[in-house]
Design an enzyme around this catalytic site. Structure first.
Site, PDB file in Angstrom:
ATOM      1  N   ARG A   1       0.868  -1.184   0.000  1.00 36.61           N
ATOM      2  CA  ARG A   1       0.000   0.000   0.000  1.00 36.61           C
ATOM      3  C   ARG A   1       0.902   1.230   0.000  1.00 36.61           C
ATOM      4  O   ARG A   1       1.417   1.622   1.040  1.00 36.61           O
ATOM      5  CB  ARG A   1      -0.882  -0.020   1.258  1.00 36.61           C
ATOM      6  CG  ARG A   1      -2.056   0.942   1.208  1.00 36.61           C
ATOM      7  CD  ARG A   1      -2.716   1.050   2.567  1.00 36.61           C
ATOM      8  NE  ARG A   1      -1.955   1.924   3.434  1.00 36.61           N
ATOM      9  CZ  ARG A   1      -1.897   1.819   4.758  1.00 36.61           C
ATOM     10  NH1 ARG A   1      -2.543   0.876   5.381  1.00 36.61           N
ATOM     11  NH2 ARG A   1      -1.171   2.681   5.473  1.00 36.61           N
TER      12      ARG A   1
ATOM     13  N   HIS B   1      -3.976   4.543   4.109  1.00 38.62           N
ATOM     14  CA  HIS B   1      -5.092   3.585   4.117  1.00 38.62           C
ATOM     15  C   HIS B   1      -6.319   4.271   3.513  1.00 38.62           C
ATOM     16  O   HIS B   1      -6.892   3.817   2.539  1.00 38.62           O
ATOM     17  CB  HIS B   1      -5.377   3.123   5.546  1.00 38.62           C
ATOM     18  CG  HIS B   1      -6.763   2.581   5.741  1.00 38.62           C
ATOM     19  ND1 HIS B   1      -7.161   1.385   5.199  1.00 38.62           N
ATOM     20  CD2 HIS B   1      -7.851   3.084   6.381  1.00 38.62           C
ATOM     21  CE1 HIS B   1      -8.445   1.177   5.513  1.00 38.62           C
ATOM     22  NE2 HIS B   1      -8.877   2.182   6.223  1.00 38.62           N
TER      23      HIS B   1
ATOM     24  N   TYR C   1       3.188   5.088  12.094  1.00 33.42           N
ATOM     25  CA  TYR C   1       3.446   3.668  12.367  1.00 33.42           C
ATOM     26  C   TYR C   1       4.367   2.962  11.376  1.00 33.42           C
ATOM     27  O   TYR C   1       4.710   1.819  11.577  1.00 33.42           O
ATOM     28  CB  TYR C   1       2.121   2.907  12.479  1.00 33.42           C
ATOM     29  CG  TYR C   1       1.184   3.081  11.297  1.00 33.42           C
ATOM     30  CD1 TYR C   1       1.394   2.376  10.123  1.00 33.42           C
ATOM     31  CD2 TYR C   1       0.111   3.961  11.350  1.00 33.42           C
ATOM     32  CE1 TYR C   1       0.546   2.525   9.040  1.00 33.42           C
ATOM     33  CE2 TYR C   1      -0.745   4.122  10.276  1.00 33.42           C
ATOM     34  CZ  TYR C   1      -0.527   3.404   9.123  1.00 33.42           C
ATOM     35  OH  TYR C   1      -1.356   3.570   8.049  1.00 33.42           O
TER      36      TYR C   1
END
Lengths: 363, 326
Positions: free
Chosen positions: A258, A262, A271
């Site tokens: 990805r 998101h 993160y």
């Protein structure tokens, strides 16, 4: 002997084009240059539309959107192996695949601007709408394949997309088990993009791969390079062919990444490390495919330029059309509750229209 | 204590209770390293470690099912479901097990767990991110359902929910997460679950609401009271189940008029139960039919039409005026 080995399992990994686009000739799928160009265009279009929509979102002209960049080989390659009469069952990160199924470019803009009018495919009636409840679409693909088989459409298969996160949901396991028991032509296509929002793949499942979960259900499973569109196409086509021949379902784990957020509500810098993103950007599926096409003399700088201009014009025209859309019927949510409007709903619709008629806010 | 918003107040309650009681833990998707998608659990994994701020795999039923086991074993799990729209997979575990574990085991096993989740509309979110389905949970005997409306009562009620010996569904109106700040007392504070709060006393009409609708309702009352001489009693329900009909009915007995504002759809929403209880006990004191302002019985529209389907200030105002003039 009380203790003996009762099973030994092996698992394959497939890559046809390496990171640079160099071909393994023994594995090259049989596709004409016209077909290859079509597939390349689909991937390029998906990337451009995704980027354009992200811009619209950042300008406040769209709501929250999931970003699909980096996963074009997965969705376009797999969808390319599908027939129009097969079932396409997706989640929400399959923009390119949906466009290949005939969805108008304007639909995702309408959808992400908050209107149901953009959430269905007016061209293909075997394409299910976006499904946000993770993993819940997998059993639908199973049921649809069962339906096709019972109705005598023996050649029809299902292709269902989901992410690494969804493999933790019960529906993932239940669906594969059902499809296996019923020996249905379902291709379970996992886009393992390494991150479920902030949860890395390693914390999602203790298995070394997602593909190996196929073994426990007694079906075929394979791990592939999800940024290699030829591997994606080949694995999906083979799985569909086996399914159509009555050999049951397949689980494909496409290893991809990805590249973006998101959704636009997410901040991945909290993160994950940028170095990881940069590493993956070297494996870009579109660039890799382009290198292969040029090497094969199936593509040229001139063709590239023409395509870029066409797609840019097409997208800009769509944005214009989208911005000129104003006619959204206020009470349309009442239209699609039931086939026959109940008296209860009829009364409530009248109450709704009466109320919004009085509200100056909504006038 | 400086003024804080609801997210900060929830975060404060979690910090306080985890500090006070080492059996309290938080668990859910993205609640650890990421601090929750709304940042409600920010800082907990750093302070209390990954074993007490658990990033779970992505499985709602698994989250609540294992929380039930933890609760049975003596822990106090506070499980976060990322959005209430994803919580229905937990209904099997909650209705089938958490709600009835005390009954099934004749009190041998209990489930002191909290399921926290953002709910409600008005934030331009995608499908499944805007519903108000408190009724699903309230319709299950053995579950308590709490909905705070402000930073201060969110902190106090979450503290009470964590300390409660039974399962509590804690629904957080996400529209109010960062909508406003409020003084939250330095000293720890709890509120009693199952108690409505009379926020403003009045004699002409009882107005009941909860969650994000409470503020909208309060604004309307302020507006009306600045224009004309009318005395409205404003009640924040705070707990949907068990329902504090004693407070509501005492108020209605005094005012004789009542309007209820709920974000949930109209049919079988909490307002229906409030009206039934008024009917049971204080019908003869009514001077006008009880009115409800609510959502509609449709699949919650995507955000383009969302505003039209949520109660508006004008609708609330019309309901109040019609009830006063009846």
């Amino acid at each position: 002997m009380p203790l003996k080995t009762i099973g030994k399992f092996s698992l394959s990994y497939l890559q046809v084009l390496d990171d640079k686009g160099k071909l393994d000739e023994n594995l090259e799928p049989k596709l004409s240059n016209t077909e290859l160009n079509k597939l390349y265009r689909a991937m390029y279009l998906a990337r451009q539309l995704d980027s354009r929509m992200l811009k619209l979102q950042r300008q406040g002209r769209l709501g929250t959107i999931p970003v699909c960049t980096g996963q074009e080989a997965c969705v376009c390659g797999a969808t390319f192996a599908l027939r129009d009469s097969d079932w396409f069952v997706g989640s929400y990160r399959e923009l390119g695949g949906r466009l290949m199924r005939g969805e108008p470019l304007i639909n995702p803009m309408i959808y992400y601007n908050g209107y149901e009018e953009g959430s269905f495919n007016p061209v293909n009636d075997r394409t299910l709408p976006i499904n946000i409840i993770l993993g819940s679409q997998l059993p639908h693909a199973v049921g649809a394949a069962y339906g096709s088989r019972l109705k005598g459409e023996k050649e029809n298969a299902s292709l269902v997309f989901f992410g690494d996160g969804s493999t933790s949901e019960g529906d993932f396991h239940e669906a594969i088990n059902f499809a296996a028991v019923w020996k249905l032509p379902v291709v379970f296509f996992c886009q393992n993009n390494q991150w479920a929002i902030s949860t890395p793949r390693a914390n999602q499942t203790h298995s070394e791969s997602i593909a190996q979960k196929a073994i426990s259900y007694g079906i075929d499973g394979i791990q592939i390079d999800g940024n290699d569109v030829l591997a994606v196409y080949k694995a999906t086509k083979d799985a569909l062919d086996r399914g159509r021949a009555g050999e049951g379902p397949t689980l494909i784990e496409a290893v991809t990444y990805r590249m973006g957020v998101h959704t636009t509500a997410d901040d991945p810098t909290r993160y994950r490390k940028n170095a990881e993103v940069e590493e993956w950007s070297k494996k870009d599926p579109i660039k890799r495919f382009e290198n292969y096409l040029i090497e094969k003399k199936a593509w040229s700088a001139r063709k590239q330029k023409t395509m870029e201009d066409e797609i840019k014009a097409e997208i800009e025209q769509t944005v214009k059309d989208f911005e000129n859309m104003t006619d959204f019927k206020p009470d349309s949510p009442f239209d699609y509750l039931f086939e026959t409007e109940t008296d209860d709903i009829k009364a409530l619709r009248a109450e709704f229209l009466n109320e919004i008629g009085k509200d100056a806010d909504n006038a | 204590m400086p003024k804080m918003n609801m997210i900060q107040a929830i975060n404060l309650a979690l910090h306080e209770e985890m500090e006070k009681d080492e059996t309290v833990l938080v668990m859910g998707q993205d609640v650890g390293v990421n601090g929750g998608v709304f940042r409600a659990t920010e800082g907990l994994s750093v302070k209390f470690g990954k074993e007490r701020a658990i990033d779970t795999p992505l499985a709602e039923s698994g989250i609540i099912g294992s929380a039930i086991g933890m609760a049975i074993a003596g822990l106090k799990p506070v499980a976060e479901i990322q959005f209430s729209g994803f919580s229905y997979l937990t209904l099997g575990q909650l209705e089938g097990n958490a709600a009835r574990m005390r009954t099934r085991s004749r009190g041998q096993f209990t489930c002191p767990l909290v399921m926290r989740m953002p709910y409600g509309g008005g934030v331009r979110a995608l499908e499944h991110h805007s519903e108000s389905k408190e009724t699903y949970w309230a319709h299950t005997a053995g579950l308590k359902v709490v909905i705070p409306s402000s930073p201060r009562n969110a902190r106090a009620l979450l503290t009470a929910a964590i300390r409660d010996p039974d399962p509590v569904i804690f629904m957080e109106p996400k529209h109010s997460y960062r909508a406003f700040k409020e003084e939250v007392p330095e000293k720890k504070e709890t509120m009693e679950i199952g108690k409505a709060e009379i926020v403003r006393e009045g004699s002409d009409l009882t107005l009941v609401s909860w969650g994000a609708m409470f503020h909208l309702t309060k604004k309307v009352v302020d507006q009306i009271q600045s224009e004309r001489k009318v005395s409205i009693e404003l009640i924040d329900l705070l707990t949907i189940s068990p329902m504090d009909s004693a407070t509501i009915n005492a108020s209605v007995r005094k005012t004789g008029r009542c309007v209820i504002v709920q974000e949930a759809q109209k049919t079988l929403g909490p307002a229906s139960e409030i009206i039934a209880r008024i009917n049971d006990e204080v019908l003869m004191y009514l001077e006008a039919p009880v009115k409800r302002v609510s959502g509609y019985d449709v699949v919650m529209p995507y955000f383009g039409r969302e505003k039209m389907y949520l109660p508006t200030m004008e609708r609330i105002r019309r309901a109040i005026e019609e009830t006063l003039e009846f």
